[in-house]
Write an enzyme that holds these catalytic residues in place. Structure first.
Site, PDB file in Angstrom:
ATOM      1  N   ASN A 368     -11.631  -9.584  -6.227  1.00 38.02           N
ATOM      2  CA  ASN A 368     -10.640 -10.577  -5.811  1.00 38.02           C
ATOM      3  C   ASN A 368      -9.465 -10.677  -6.795  1.00 38.02           C
ATOM      4  OD1 ASN A 368     -11.859 -12.011  -3.314  1.00 38.02           O
ATOM      5  ND2 ASN A 368     -13.561 -11.869  -4.753  1.00 38.02           N
ATOM      6  N   GLU A 369      -9.716 -11.224  -7.975  1.00 39.25           N
ATOM      7  CA  GLU A 369      -8.648 -11.352  -8.963  1.00 39.25           C
ATOM      8  C   GLU A 369      -9.136 -10.803 -10.304  1.00 39.25           C
ATOM      9  OE1 GLU A 369      -5.439 -14.758  -8.187  1.00 39.25           O
ATOM     10  OE2 GLU A 369      -7.344 -15.517  -8.959  1.00 39.25           O
ATOM     11  N   GLN A 370      -8.708  -9.609 -10.596  1.00 37.36           N
ATOM     12  CA  GLN A 370      -9.069  -8.963 -11.849  1.00 37.36           C
ATOM     13  C   GLN A 370      -7.794  -8.562 -12.578  1.00 37.36           C
ATOM     14  OE1 GLN A 370     -11.518  -5.110 -13.601  1.00 37.36           O
ATOM     15  NE2 GLN A 370     -11.666  -5.563 -11.431  1.00 37.36           N
TER      16      GLN A 370
END
Length: 530
Positions: A368-370
């Protein structure tokens, strides 16, 4: 002379078109944002990045997409004064379904702006758009059969349910019912359709055999666009499947292009595996010279084997390999860097004018959010260096550093973090292909370090990898030599579910949710010999 691969380290599946004297190749970047890269050349030898057309949330949002999902097989074409780009966003890999959604965007210029996407269908993946000389447009796509017994291509072909053809227009959308025009050759796993018209014949090229070592470009032809299609006398135009020691392996999936003077070339994907069949650069983009005989296309060297050196258009020669050092003293991310999945990069990074600032989000391997900013590995041997100039973690749940990365179960990471016992320290974290669990190992004891900037480096030489660090003095190794071969298509889960190739870059995470920032002032990528 053309030297293959023409786009080292850049993933296919390569679609090519010519506009005047300019050639354009579109390649997929899968879950690496922005999903599609377009490269430009005037001589078919030296290529430069011409754009990334899918650059906003309305066009592409890959948050939650699995590893090696995202954009598959973009098809670039030019007709009626417009560029047309058709692409798939694959939302699922495992099980019987793919959830492959297909779209088209347009632009009057290769530089954009590109339109918002028009939805086409979700029959399957690898769409293309053919512009016939009567002004009609035709949409081609693989039909994926989820009610078959084939999951992951075993048994071989039943989920690959042939190539569909359907008329399409910008005003009316899809017209009539789709027709299956080709079921493939006995090799099976038929995908990646492209149409080309010449001398009243419609030529259909498809990819077959899967994306591994049985891959091939298969050709068929028909006098009518909707068939029936007869197979090429040799069945496969390009393949190395019967030559396991050939330097270019896994050759398949490409498209025909003609030069202004009538010469013919065909793109294809390929890989340059290490001994033991590990491909760290993933599937790369190649180009072959072809000739027409009896209204069939053949490679110019006879036989289907893709050549490393191919006759070109003139006296152009490839640019020499060079070291590339980026100092982050501007406000625009250098063009070779990418990030993962999200169309909202401001939540992951910013350029301050003196540094690249990463904002720690979810863990290494998140879908998702890296906060991972990385560039492709383009050479079997290289050294990468960076300086972490500002990062003060409060806990081991915050970390920032340098990584060689393929996906959530294939990476090595040298990071600055903090523990109660060592204080600020260096941690070596590795996930050497542990699929599906993605369990990490810690190959070395944590090393206490002082406050202030830390230099981080990694050297890769084929299947061997070593991290280094420094503060006040010279470079010193940390931890053991690691297995670099796992950071490849074939590592871990294996080639049929790993399409992206290896990356190297800077990473930060903060699983406390606090968004701790880390700043890097430079990044150097130096291939062997530079």
């Amino acid at each position: 002379m053309i030297r293959n691969p023409i786009l080292p380290g850049f993933n296919p599946d390569p679609s090519i078109c010519r506009v005047g004297n300019d050639y354009y190749i579109a390649t997929s970047t899968f879950e690496w944002y922005p999903g599609v890269q377009i490269h430009k050349s005037k001589d078919l030898v030296n290529w430069s990045l011409a754009g990334r057309p899918l650059n906003r949330a309305k066009q592409l949002d890959m948050r939650g997409n699995p590893d090696s999902g995202g954009v598959w097989a973009p098809c670039l074409s030019h007709a009626d004064g417009w560029f047309w780009l058709v692409y798939t966003d694959v939302k699922r890999l495992d099980g019987n379904f793919k959830d492959a959604h297909n779209y088209v965007v347009t632009s009057a210029s290769i530089d954009g702006p590109w339109s918002d996407p028009i939805y086409l269908s979700s029959h399957g993946f690898d769409p293309s758009l053919f512009h016939d000389d009567d002004g009609r447009r035709w949409y081609l796509v693989l039909q994926w059969n989820h009610i078959s017994s084939s999951v992951g291509g075993k048994p071989k072909a039943s989920a690959f349910d042939g190539i569909l053809l359907q008329e399409w227009s910008e005003k009316e959308g899809l017209i009539g019912q789709p027709k299956k025009i080709f079921s493939g050759s006995p090799l099976g796993l038929t995908e990646g359709p492209h149409l080309f018209k010449r001398n009243g014949w419609y030529y259909l090229t498809v990819a077959e055999g899967g994306t591994g070592y049985n891959h091939a470009v298969t050709m068929a032809r028909s006098r009518s666009i909707d068939g029936p299609y007869e197979l090429h006398p040799d069945t496969h135009l390009i393949t190395a499947k019967d030559a396991p020691d050939w330097p270019l392996q896994r050759a398949g999936h490409g498209q025909i292009v003609e030069t202004p003077d009538g010469q013919t070339y065909h793109t294809h994907l390929c890989s340059r595996p290490l001994p033991g069949r590990f491909s760290p650069m993933g599937r790369e983009t190649g180009l072959q010279k072809c000739v027409w005989k009896n209204d069939w296309l053949y490679l110019a060297d006879d036989g289907p084997l893709p050549q490393v050196d191919v006759p070109g258009l003139g006296n152009a020669s490839p640019r020499p390999v060079r070291k590339l050092e980026r100092v982050f003293n501007g406000t625009i991310l250098p063009e070779e860097f990418q990030w993962l999945r999200t169309p909202y990069p401001d939540r992951l990074f910013s350029l301050t004018g003196s540094a690249l600032r990463l904002t720690g989000r979810e863990s290494v391997g998140s879908w998702n959010e890296q906060a991972l900013i990385a560039r492709r590995q383009e050479h079997h041997a290289f050294r990468a260096e960076t300086t972490l100039t500002a990062f003060e973690p409060d806990t081991y749940q915050q970390a920032a550093g340098l990584t060689t990365y393929y996906n959530r179960h294939k990476f090595h990471l040298l990071a600055v973090s903090r523990t109660e016992e060592q204080g600020r320290c260096l941690m070596l974290m590795s996930c050497p292909g542990d699929w599906p669990d993605g369990r990490m190992t810690f190959p070395a004891a944590f090393v206490p370090i002082d406050d202030g900037p830390v230099g981080l480096a990694v050297t890769v030489d084929g299947a061997r990898q070593q991290f280094h660090w420094r503060q006040q003095g010279g470079w010193q190794p940390i931890g053991p030599e690691l297995d670099a071969s796992v950071i490849s298509d074939e590592g871990g889960r294996g080639e049929h579910a790993s399409f992206t190739g290896a990356f190297v870059g800077m990473l930060a995470f903060d699983v406390t949710g606090g968004g701790r920032t880390a700043e890097f002032d430079r990044f150097t990528y130096a291939p062997e010999g530079t």
